[in-house]
Design a protein around this motif. Sequence first.
Motif, PDB file in Angstrom:
ATOM      1  N   TYR A 214       4.529  32.952 -20.767  1.00  0.00           N
ATOM      2  CA  TYR A 214       3.561  31.860 -20.671  1.00  0.00           C
ATOM      3  C   TYR A 214       4.121  30.706 -19.830  1.00  0.00           C
ATOM      4  CZ  TYR A 214       0.568  27.977 -22.231  1.00  0.00           C
ATOM      5  OH  TYR A 214      -0.277  26.893 -22.273  1.00  0.00           O
TER       6      TYR A 214
ATOM      7  N   ILE B  57       2.621  32.039 -16.254  1.00  0.00           N
ATOM      8  CA  ILE B  57       1.244  31.552 -16.333  1.00  0.00           C
ATOM      9  C   ILE B  57       1.150  30.061 -16.024  1.00  0.00           C
ATOM     10  CG2 ILE B  57      -0.752  31.273 -17.846  1.00  0.00           C
ATOM     11  CD1 ILE B  57       0.191  33.813 -19.329  1.00  0.00           C
TER      12      ILE B  57
ATOM     13  N   SER C  64       1.915  29.126 -12.462  1.00  0.00           N
ATOM     14  CA  SER C  64       0.952  29.625 -11.471  1.00  0.00           C
ATOM     15  C   SER C  64      -0.367  28.872 -11.510  1.00  0.00           C
ATOM     16  CB  SER C  64       0.692  31.121 -11.701  1.00  0.00           C
ATOM     17  OG  SER C  64       1.859  31.880 -11.508  1.00  0.00           O
ATOM     18  N   ILE C  65      -0.827  28.529 -12.697  1.00  0.00           N
ATOM     19  CA  ILE C  65      -2.165  27.952 -12.875  1.00  0.00           C
ATOM     20  C   ILE C  65      -2.113  26.480 -13.262  1.00  0.00           C
ATOM     21  CG2 ILE C  65      -4.387  28.278 -14.057  1.00  0.00           C
ATOM     22  CD1 ILE C  65      -3.705  30.595 -12.356  1.00  0.00           C
TER      23      ILE C  65
ATOM     24  N   HIS D 280      -8.774  28.325 -25.143  1.00  0.00           N
ATOM     25  CA  HIS D 280      -7.801  27.735 -24.225  1.00  0.00           C
ATOM     26  C   HIS D 280      -8.291  26.355 -23.805  1.00  0.00           C
ATOM     27  CE1 HIS D 280     -10.443  28.655 -20.841  1.00  0.00           C
ATOM     28  NE2 HIS D 280     -10.466  29.943 -21.199  1.00  0.00           N
TER      29      HIS D 280
ATOM     30  N   GLN E  81      -3.323  31.869 -26.512  1.00  0.00           N
ATOM     31  CA  GLN E  81      -2.175  32.185 -25.670  1.00  0.00           C
ATOM     32  C   GLN E  81      -0.989  31.260 -25.980  1.00  0.00           C
ATOM     33  OE1 GLN E  81      -4.544  31.907 -22.261  1.00  0.00           O
ATOM     34  NE2 GLN E  81      -4.125  29.759 -21.793  1.00  0.00           N
TER      35      GLN E  81
ATOM     36  N   PHE F 293      -3.694  37.356 -20.713  1.00  0.00           N
ATOM     37  CA  PHE F 293      -4.148  36.087 -20.135  1.00  0.00           C
ATOM     38  C   PHE F 293      -5.617  36.119 -19.743  1.00  0.00           C
ATOM     39  CE2 PHE F 293      -4.404  33.210 -16.337  1.00  0.00           C
ATOM     40  CZ  PHE F 293      -4.426  32.037 -17.070  1.00  0.00           C
ATOM     41  N   THR F 294      -6.023  37.046 -18.878  1.00  0.00           N
ATOM     42  CA  THR F 294      -7.448  37.185 -18.579  1.00  0.00           C
ATOM     43  C   THR F 294      -8.089  38.048 -19.665  1.00  0.00           C
ATOM     44  OG1 THR F 294      -7.323  39.229 -17.277  1.00  0.00           O
ATOM     45  CG2 THR F 294      -6.858  37.154 -16.119  1.00  0.00           C
TER      46      THR F 294
ATOM     47  N   LYS G 217      -5.203  34.201  -8.288  1.00  0.00           N
ATOM     48  CA  LYS G 217      -3.955  34.014  -9.013  1.00  0.00           C
ATOM     49  C   LYS G 217      -4.033  34.653 -10.403  1.00  0.00           C
ATOM     50  CE  LYS G 217      -2.045  29.825  -6.898  1.00  0.00           C
ATOM     51  NZ  LYS G 217      -1.549  28.458  -7.170  1.00  0.00           N
ATOM     52  N   LYS G 218      -5.185  34.522 -11.049  1.00  0.00           N
ATOM     53  CA  LYS G 218      -5.352  35.111 -12.378  1.00  0.00           C
ATOM     54  C   LYS G 218      -5.259  36.632 -12.316  1.00  0.00           C
ATOM     55  CE  LYS G 218      -8.040  31.417 -14.555  1.00  0.00           C
ATOM     56  NZ  LYS G 218      -9.326  31.044 -15.187  1.00  0.00           N
TER      57      LYS G 218
ATOM     58  N   ILE H  71      -1.661  37.549 -12.051  1.00  0.00           N
ATOM     59  CA  ILE H  71      -1.004  37.434 -13.357  1.00  0.00           C
ATOM     60  C   ILE H  71      -1.367  38.633 -14.232  1.00  0.00           C
ATOM     61  CG2 ILE H  71      -0.955  36.100 -15.507  1.00  0.00           C
ATOM     62  CD1 ILE H  71      -1.347  33.581 -13.760  1.00  0.00           C
TER      63      ILE H  71
ATOM     64  N   LEU I 117       1.214  41.272 -15.966  1.00  0.00           N
ATOM     65  CA  LEU I 117       1.250  41.483 -17.409  1.00  0.00           C
ATOM     66  C   LEU I 117       1.030  42.949 -17.766  1.00  0.00           C
ATOM     67  CD1 LEU I 117      -0.691  38.342 -18.693  1.00  0.00           C
ATOM     68  CD2 LEU I 117       1.757  38.791 -18.855  1.00  0.00           C
TER      69      LEU I 117
END
Length: 246
Positions: free
Chosen positions: A14, A18, A21-22, A135, A158, A171-172, A217-218, A221, A225
Amino acid sequence: MSWVIDREWWMRIYADLIVKSIDLSFEKDQQATDLLSTLLDGRSNLIEFDEMIGSFKGFDESIVFGCGPSLVSDLEFLMGNNALKDKLLISADGATTVLINHDITPHIVVTDLDGLVADIAWASLKGSVIVVHAHGDNIDRVSKFVPMFKGRIIGSTQVEPRPHVYNFGGFTDGDRGVFLSHSLGISRIILAGFDLDGEPYSCPGKLVPFNKRVKKKKLEIAKTLLKELESKGVRYFNVKGEPYVL
């Protein structure tokens, strides 16, 4: 409250993958988690994770439906080959709209509530377990939509779990569905509608507009993962039963 995924491993992911990146906020993610826990507390339709394990222990293979451009063709291939039978069906958010339009009710819907919530609520009425993810960017939607679901419901996060809100990893919505499948003891997973390397795509079942740069980007990720989970013994296949190469 419970960590389903290994806490030390996940919080490193995380923080190092994550958040960097975000540019997420741990504090806002935790605020959303706390809100969801409060909303779920005392609900008669609440299902806890050990109950989910009991409900789905008969499955040794799952299909996780992402919401990429290949979803419709993948779903119709599976239906045409009678390949949905005896598999745990997990739908990622907006993919639920495509499934119910084909008269398919998934066993589980994993959602952060940016899909067509009316369709997810319909799936809830038809028997789907709704896994609501909280989130920092969906606090308003959690507050507004969680009371709509009349069928079985459970929370996910998360960050740090709270009562009724679990950390399964992921994540997604798509890769979280894969992590959930693994948490339920299923390591043979068919990926349908997973288009991780193509251009960012807005699923027909999506309600909230998306930013292409962030979406890309997601997806990156999500791919990372899934590879991490693969190293833990998960095996991925495409709808034809061939190994899915990430």
